[in-house]
Design an enzyme around this catalytic site. Structure first.
Site, PDB file in Angstrom:
ATOM      1  N   ASP A 141      13.672  -7.307 -31.471  1.00  0.00           N
ATOM      2  CA  ASP A 141      13.572  -6.352 -30.368  1.00  0.00           C
ATOM      3  C   ASP A 141      14.090  -6.976 -29.077  1.00  0.00           C
ATOM      4  OD1 ASP A 141      10.866  -4.483 -28.753  1.00  0.00           O
ATOM      5  OD2 ASP A 141      12.984  -3.991 -29.092  1.00  0.00           O
ATOM      6  N   LYS A 144      20.368  -6.582 -27.787  1.00  0.00           N
ATOM      7  CA  LYS A 144      20.884  -5.884 -28.970  1.00  0.00           C
ATOM      8  C   LYS A 144      22.124  -6.584 -29.546  1.00  0.00           C
ATOM      9  CE  LYS A 144      17.434  -3.588 -27.890  1.00  0.00           C
ATOM     10  NZ  LYS A 144      16.156  -4.141 -28.412  1.00  0.00           N
ATOM     11  N   ASP A 169      14.096  -2.917 -34.079  1.00  0.00           N
ATOM     12  CA  ASP A 169      13.858  -1.789 -33.188  1.00  0.00           C
ATOM     13  C   ASP A 169      15.201  -1.302 -32.621  1.00  0.00           C
ATOM     14  OD1 ASP A 169      12.173  -1.184 -30.020  1.00  0.00           O
ATOM     15  OD2 ASP A 169      12.436   0.130 -31.745  1.00  0.00           O
ATOM     16  N   ASN A 170      15.252  -0.043 -32.180  1.00  0.00           N
ATOM     17  CA  ASN A 170      16.380   0.492 -31.408  1.00  0.00           C
ATOM     18  C   ASN A 170      17.688   0.595 -32.156  1.00  0.00           C
ATOM     19  OD1 ASN A 170      14.895  -1.705 -29.157  1.00  0.00           O
ATOM     20  ND2 ASN A 170      14.745   0.517 -28.911  1.00  0.00           N
ATOM     21  N   GLU A 199      10.748   5.212 -27.448  1.00  0.00           N
ATOM     22  CA  GLU A 199       9.390   5.133 -26.892  1.00  0.00           C
ATOM     23  C   GLU A 199       9.190   6.092 -25.719  1.00  0.00           C
ATOM     24  OE1 GLU A 199      11.246   2.440 -27.574  1.00  0.00           O
ATOM     25  OE2 GLU A 199      11.503   1.146 -25.860  1.00  0.00           O
TER      26      GLU A 199
HETATM   27  O1  LIG Z   1      17.285  -3.481 -24.036  1.00  0.00           O
HETATM   28  C1  LIG Z   1      16.247  -3.389 -24.694  1.00  0.00           C
HETATM   29  N1  LIG Z   1      15.586  -4.444 -25.123  1.00  0.00           N
HETATM   30  C2  LIG Z   1      16.086  -5.757 -24.805  1.00  0.00           C
HETATM   31  C3  LIG Z   1      14.904  -6.642 -24.754  1.00  0.00           C
HETATM   32  C4  LIG Z   1      15.006  -7.871 -24.372  1.00  0.00           C
HETATM   33  C5  LIG Z   1      13.799  -8.721 -24.331  1.00  0.00           C
HETATM   34  O2  LIG Z   1      14.083  -9.940 -24.978  1.00  0.00           O
HETATM   35  C6  LIG Z   1      14.416 -10.899 -23.979  1.00  0.00           C
HETATM   36  S1  LIG Z   1      15.962 -11.521 -24.295  1.00  0.00           S
HETATM   37  C7  LIG Z   1      15.808 -12.740 -25.460  1.00  0.00           C
HETATM   38  C8  LIG Z   1      14.617 -13.090 -26.077  1.00  0.00           C
HETATM   39  C9  LIG Z   1      14.657 -14.106 -27.024  1.00  0.00           C
HETATM   40  N2  LIG Z   1      15.807 -14.736 -27.349  1.00  0.00           N
HETATM   41  C10 LIG Z   1      16.946 -14.384 -26.751  1.00  0.00           C
HETATM   42  C11 LIG Z   1      16.976 -13.392 -25.803  1.00  0.00           C
HETATM   43  C12 LIG Z   1      14.394 -10.223 -22.649  1.00  0.00           C
HETATM   44  O3  LIG Z   1      13.930 -11.081 -21.647  1.00  0.00           O
HETATM   45  C13 LIG Z   1      13.460  -9.073 -22.907  1.00  0.00           C
HETATM   46  O4  LIG Z   1      12.111  -9.439 -22.807  1.00  0.00           O
HETATM   47  C14 LIG Z   1      15.668  -2.056 -24.985  1.00  0.00           C
HETATM   48  C15 LIG Z   1      16.185  -0.975 -24.280  1.00  0.00           C
HETATM   49  C16 LIG Z   1      15.649   0.288 -24.506  1.00  0.00           C
HETATM   50  N3  LIG Z   1      16.199   1.373 -23.759  1.00  0.00           N
HETATM   51  O5  LIG Z   1      15.778   2.537 -23.968  1.00  0.00           O
HETATM   52  O6  LIG Z   1      17.133   1.143 -22.944  1.00  0.00           O
HETATM   53  C17 LIG Z   1      14.621   0.511 -25.417  1.00  0.00           C
HETATM   54  C18 LIG Z   1      14.108  -0.580 -26.128  1.00  0.00           C
HETATM   55  O7  LIG Z   1      13.095  -0.406 -27.058  1.00  0.00           O
HETATM   56  C19 LIG Z   1      14.630  -1.855 -25.928  1.00  0.00           C
HETATM   57  O8  LIG Z   1      14.119  -2.872 -26.680  1.00  0.00           O
HETATM   58 MG   LIG Z   2      12.933  -2.130 -28.291  1.00  0.00          MG
END
Ligand SMILES: O=C(NC/C=C/[C@H]1O[C@@H](Sc2ccncc2)[C@H](O)[C@@H]1O)c1cc([N+](=O)[O-])cc(O)c1O
Ligand SMILES: [Mg+2]
Length: 214
Positions: A141, A144, A169-170, A199
């Site tokens: 998650d 992406k 997810d996603n 969500e």
């Molecule tokens: O962009 C999305 N998720 C990216 C999440 C990223 C998470 O993971 C680390 S990066 C990391 C952590 C560990 N290792 C490397 C990098 C970031 O700091 C954040 O906490 C997202 C976007 C939407 N949306 O609707 O736009 C909906 C969702 O459910 C999503 O998950």
């Molecule tokens: Mg997500």
């Protein structure tokens, strides 16, 4: 300075959830995201699918990529037996600081290890640093564009065994087309799609469950 959304989410947990009660933490975050501010937690609808996959699997060793505020960390950890371990990787120090407090409020710190850093740096170190042989369950998650490279990295590092389950997810919104194409066409995976919604919205999204065949 203005508070951040993760800080306001943590405040809502402290205000409305009971210490040591993971379900109340989950409900407080879902209420905050539905009625105050949307945030990118997996949420209650996709969260129920996550719960059913975890409950069926009863994993001992779990890896989560992308902690954010710890919502899915709490959802998974609350279903694990006390001896089980969940390692969750988070890149952003501010998110990690919030997530630690959310996980502690739920009383689940004994089975969760939050590691700050990038998945690509930590996946190669899982064996020597955490004494992990292979993972039973991996929840993806995070960024992406990292789903596919990190999955290949886990394969190369021997962290997946016959039967390891990946849940992503996603896969529709924001979407992970390269990852989907890979797990759906590779002979090393048995993959299936769980249709759901993004969500707290009516937009379509879903989870892809992929079993590694070794
Ligand atoms: O962009 C999305 N998720 C990216 C999440 C990223 C998470 O993971 C680390 S990066 C990391 C952590 C560990 N290792 C490397 C990098 C970031 O700091 C954040 O906490 C997202 C976007 C939407 N949306 O609707 O736009 C909906 C969702 O459910 C999503 O998950
Ligand atoms: Mg997500």
């Amino acid at each position: 300075t203005r508070s951040t959304r993760p800080q306001r989410l943590l405040n809502a947990v402290r205000k409305h959830a009971t210490r040591g009660d993971p379900q109340s933490v989950i409900s407080a975050i879902d209420h905050f995201c539905r009625h105050s501010e949307w945030a990118m937690n997996i949420g209650d609808e996709k969260g129920s699918i996550l719960d059913s996959v975890v409950s069926e699997l009863n994993p001992e060793k779990v890896l989560e990529l992308g902690t954010y505020c710890g919502y899915s960390t709490v959802r998974i950890a609350r279903l694990l037996p006390p001896g089980a371990r969940l390692i969750t990787l988070e890149f952003n120090a501010d998110y990690a600081a919030i997530a630690r407090q959310v996980i502690a409020w739920a009383g689940l710190e004994d089975r969760v290890q939050l590691v700050e850093g990038a998945s690509e740096d930590w996946i190669p170190r899982m064996k020597e640093h955490f004494g992990i042989e292979t993972f039973d369950f991996v929840f993806l998650d995070h960024w992406k564009d990292r789903y596919l490279p990190d999955t290949k990295l886990m394969e190369d590092c021997g962290l997946l065994r016959k039967g390891t389950v990946l849940l992503a997810d996603n896969v529709i919104c924001p979407g992970v087309p390269d990852y989907l194409q890979y797990v759906r066409n590779s002979l090393s995976y048995k993959s299936c799609y769980f249709k759901s919604h993004l969500e707290y919205t009516k937009a379509e999204d879903g989870l892809e469950k992929s079993v590694f065949l070794g």
